[in-house]
Every structure is written in structure tokens, then in C-alpha cells.
Design a protein around this motif. Sequence first.
Motif, mmCIF file in Angstrom:
data_model
loop_
_atom_site.group_PDB
_atom_site.id
_atom_site.type_symbol
_atom_site.label_atom_id
_atom_site.label_comp_id
_atom_site.label_asym_id
_atom_site.label_seq_id
_atom_site.Cartn_x
_atom_site.Cartn_y
_atom_site.Cartn_z
ATOM 1 N N ASP A 1 -19.775 104.728 62.520
ATOM 2 C CA ASP A 1 -18.763 104.162 63.407
ATOM 3 C C ASP A 1 -18.063 105.282 64.181
ATOM 4 O OD1 ASP A 1 -17.152 101.444 63.815
ATOM 5 O OD2 ASP A 1 -15.721 103.104 63.833
ATOM 6 N N ALA A 2 -17.794 105.031 65.457
ATOM 7 C CA ALA A 2 -17.165 106.044 66.303
ATOM 8 C C ALA A 2 -15.742 106.353 65.863
ATOM 9 C CB ALA A 2 -17.171 105.568 67.763
ATOM 10 N N ASN A 3 -15.069 105.375 65.284
ATOM 11 C CA ASN A 3 -13.679 105.557 64.880
ATOM 12 C C ASN A 3 -13.512 105.883 63.404
ATOM 13 O OD1 ASN A 3 -12.731 104.823 67.534
ATOM 14 N ND2 ASN A 3 -13.257 102.706 67.004
ATOM 15 N N ASP A 4 -14.523 105.569 62.603
ATOM 16 C CA ASP A 4 -14.509 105.867 61.176
ATOM 17 C C ASP A 4 -15.858 106.483 60.808
ATOM 18 O OD1 ASP A 4 -14.298 106.034 58.462
ATOM 19 O OD2 ASP A 4 -13.953 103.894 58.095
ATOM 20 N N PRO A 5 -15.976 107.803 60.935
ATOM 21 C CA PRO A 5 -17.292 108.451 60.770
ATOM 22 C C PRO A 5 -17.890 108.329 59.382
ATOM 23 C CG PRO A 5 -15.522 110.080 60.953
ATOM 24 C CD PRO A 5 -14.918 108.763 61.276
ATOM 25 N N LYS A 6 -17.144 107.871 58.391
ATOM 26 C CA LYS A 6 -17.703 107.681 57.059
ATOM 27 C C LYS A 6 -18.445 106.356 56.939
ATOM 28 C CE LYS A 6 -14.302 110.461 54.522
ATOM 29 N NZ LYS A 6 -13.279 110.443 53.444
#
Length: 659
Positions: free
Chosen positions: A202-207
Amino acid sequence: MEKETCTFSYCEKPPVVEIETDLLIIGGGMSACGAAFEAVRWANPKGLKVTMVDKAATDRSGAVAMGLSAINTYIGENKVEDYVRYVRGDLMGIIREDLVYDLGRHVDNSVHLFEEWGLPIWKKGDDGFSLDGFQARDAGKAMLKDGGVPVRSGKWQIMINGESYKVIVAEAAKKALEINRQATGVAQNHFERVFIVKLYHDANDPKRVAAAAGFSVRENKIYIFKAKAILLGAGGAVNVFRPRSTREGQGRAWYPVWNAGSGYALGMQAGAELTMMENRFVPARFKDGYGPVGAWFLFFKAKATNALGEDYCATRLEETKKLYSPYAEKLGTAIRNHMMMLDMKEGKGPILMNTHTAMQELAKTMDAKRIKHLEAEAWEDFLDMCIGQAGLWACKNVEPDKEPSEIMPTEPYLLGSHAGCAGFWCSGPGDIPGTPEHYSWGYNRMSTVPGLFMMGDIVGASGHKFSSGSHAEGRIAAKAAIAFILDHADYKPTIKETPEAIAAELYAPYEIYEKYKTFSTDPYTNPHYIRPHMLQARLQKIADEYFGGISTWYMTSKTMLEEGLKQLELLKEDAARSAAANLHELMRAWENFHRILSVEAHARHILFREESRYPGYYYRGDFLAIDDKNWKCFVNSRYDAEKNTWELKKVPYVQIIPD
């Protein structure tokens, strides 16, 4: 060489189709079918969209594609605790007991569903003799859920008429998906012949994972699926080691040839933690045909001996105990392999399955009609799931009811649902007494990457699920994934990669081929690229010679592994120059990359674990014994795809079920 980029200057640019869904199921085998069936039950009341993407055609995809003659995991009258003990004993003492127990308490429900959907299951007749599934149905025998008594071929196995096993299970999954499609109003939610190549964060949550991309293997089209949770069931890996079969027979393997390690590679590149990847499965099978031996051992009570008529499991036991006690005494799959190999290396082969004497013994208690039926059952064992074995017997003039047949250990396979346990470190249910804290982190069968759930062959440290267990595990994972989606209802998947960049990466082998194909008179031999067939041959040679394949009698060592890993790194560089002349080769090119990552994880785990935990599957020549004092633990790893680096560590094993 300079890295190639795809600008679509030489190959046709494919249209990119973007699909948004709530739950994405990757795969079409037993676990994926179980996931689709169960997910819809919980998704429809909440208006959630469920999408399944299968590289093949779901009716005949996965390890059960050709059919089976037995369901190998059915608890029935047995205790779940004993099932855990059985799995633990066969896998040399190290398993995730919470996952195995969880599977054991749910698996029978899936088997009951199979019978409701039309799978013929053998039952005991009134006279004590077996009735096949059709005879049992005609005789009015009760279904399993109503107290019907199955025909056991072993403590955990039941016999079935299973040629259409996968078709029956796939039909239920497809019907469920159709119900979801109608309920949510989407145009399509079941994609076949679409090969998923990569997962994206995810672009906003890289995990967190947010999407998967792949291409059609039938038309010039790329797909990007964005999802709130992803269920990964793309299977284990075959053809990473050089097979015993050669030339026109090279496609003959025990494990399905289309299982290319995609389940491992997709999760690895997303950063999911692996466990027990040092494990592999080396089944003993009828030589060259790879026909099944389980029913012959368990149901027909056939004995395997060396060419001198000696039972190697008896004659080799004492010397095996010196290195591998207390596991040798349990005579698990790996140990039986080990003792067979001792005889073969001393020239006491070939190893023979005495099919003829087994048939003769059983016939002593039967009339002519029952003898004829017994012979039909013996043949059906192969016609249900390995027709090639019957063909091989015919061309070699072998009549298995009159003479023995040769058996031999195969090349290694990487998997986690059969007598192997290589896969991902997954959260357990958390409700089993005695479960340690590090076994569970919130959602059942979720990997260490939020939103990415595992099932079937790629759940680590949890072998002996087989077909029914994989289906049940897909259902377990699907229910947990729906709960995860509902708990994160405001989440909208977003990725930073553009459709153009994804298309360019996936079609790079196409561009490379079209750009350079005229640089040589033979398009298969070219200084600028490597074709999939040649790359796979190189991969198999490296794995076979350095990582403990058939050419070294499954033997390796620190020095061998390190040299093989060095050569594998060069192969990864060359894989960036893979060339594809058509869609089939494009699939083969990416399958090879998935295989490379899978076998690299395997080799790094063997290198880290300084003992021979699985004799008969592989040996560390420099650490030939089992070392419970230092290594009765899990080996876990994490691959950083951006940096191309590995982290390995020990994780404590906790026994939950007492001996």
C-alpha cells in the motif's frame, strides 16, 4: 550487462484492466476452492466482493487436478490430539501444533461437504468387506455425517472414487462465486488463465499488501487487482531440482509441474516471514511413472523389500537409531526413505514393492467375484490419479498382480500440505490452551504482512493436511480474512506503481525477445537473452548438484551450499534477461523467477540449520546427526526484495499436546 527496460518499442502494448475487490483469492486448488466457498458465506451479508484468480482452469487446477483415490486426512473416530502426535512424529518433532490442531478439529466438515456435493466415498459392507463409493450409494449406506463407516486405508485415510474429486469441489466454489457476483453486481469475479506475478504494498501503509498484478496466458492483457485483503494459495514448487525423468519424460513428476513456487515467491517479495523452508519432500514412488504407493502400503498391505527380499526398515533400524533416535523408532516418511537409500547405496537394489504377494494374500479370504473387484480397486488407484503409471506398466510388460514393481525416491519438492512443512510463519487461532504468545497475533492464518493470509501448501510447519485439510484451511483463512476486512472497514487500497510501470515490468521478457531475436540465426541461442527452457535447466542443475538433489543422494554441506548460492546469484542476474516469444513463454519466464526465489530460501535455511533434521529428504554431510539440544526450534527468515538481502533466526518450538 545493462539492465533492460520495456518501452513497448518492440512488442505490442497490452491493455491493462484494473479490478477493485474486497477479498482477493490467488490460486485455484483445494485451499482456494475452500476459501471461495467459505468467504462468500460471510461476505454476502456484508455486501463484500470476493474475487478468485486462477492460473489454470479451476475444474482441474492444483495438486488434485488428475484426481485421487483417497482422502488422506479424515479424523472421524480418532482424536485430534492423536492427529497432532502423528504429524509431529512424521515431521521429526517440530511443527506448529496450534495450526495442526486447528486443522484437525475442522477438517471433517469439509469431507462431509464433499460427500454432500457428490463425491463417492467407500463404506464398510454388512459382511465387513469394502464397498466402493458407487456400491455404497446403491446399497443405501449412510453418509459419513450420519454415521456411515468409511473404508480406512490407514488410521487417517479413507478411500474414495476420486477421478472427479477436484471437479466436484471446484463446482461448489464456482457456484459460491456466482452467488457473490450476483449479490454485489460485479461483471466478473472469477478469472481463469490469469497468472499473478507480483504483489504490491500500500502506498500509504508500506507494511500492508494492497494489490496483485498478472497477465492472461490466453490473450494480450494485463490485470491489476486491488484488494483489502489477499488470500494466497498458489502452491509449492516442483522442477526446482533436476528430475529423474529426462527428455520427453521430463514433465513426469510426482508433484504437479505447474506448481512453480509462486505461493512462496509472491509472499517472500511482499516481506512475509518464512519458516522451515529447509524442509522438502522426497516421496518414494513407483519408478519412472511416479505412481502412488500409499494405498498399496496401507490398504493392500504390500511390503517393500530390497532385491534380496530383506525388509530394510527392520535390517537398518539399529544403525539408523544411532544418528536419528528418538525419531527413527517412529518410522516416519523421511526415516523410511533413509533406510531404503542405505540399501540402494550398497547395491542391494532395486527396491521392490511386492504387489503380487499382497494381492495373493488378500485373495485367500475372497471368492472369485471379490478377487475381481479387488483387482479393479488396485487399478483404480492409478486410474484415479496417475494414469501414466498404468501406461508404463503396459509398455514394460509388467503385471503387478503377478510380479513386483520397482520403487525409488524422487527428486525433492518444496511444499507444506503433504509430508512436508515448508512455508510461511502464520498466526494461529490463539484459543488452544498452552499456545505461546509468539504463535498468534490476531487473525488466523495471516502472515506477518498485514492483510496477507496464507493457506494450503504455503502455510509453514503444518504438514499432513493433504487435500481435505487444504480445503478446510482455505475456509479457516477466508473467515479470518473477512473479519480483518470488517475490522478495517475504512481502508481503501492504493499503490504507488502506475499501470504503465507494472505493464512494462511484466512484459519485459517479451520486449527483450522482440528486440534481440534477429541478432542470431537460431532464436534459442542468443548473446542478449536466455529462453525459459535453458534457464530452468541451469536452475535445476545448480539445485541438484549443490543443494542435495538426486545426483548427490540428497547430500550437501556448508561449502556446497555456499557455492550453489553464489551460482544462483549469477542466475538471478541472468533471469533479468529472460526472453519470451509468446504468452506461454512469458509465463514460463516468470515461473522460473518464482522457482529461483523458492529454492534460494530452501538453500539458505539448510545452510542456517546445522544438523540433518530430515534424513531421507536431505543430509548435511558436515552435520550428519539430528541435534535436538541446539536445533529443536523453528528456522525463520525474511527476504528484503528491494535490497536482495536475507535475515534468518531461530524461533522457539513449544509443545502443546503431550506425548
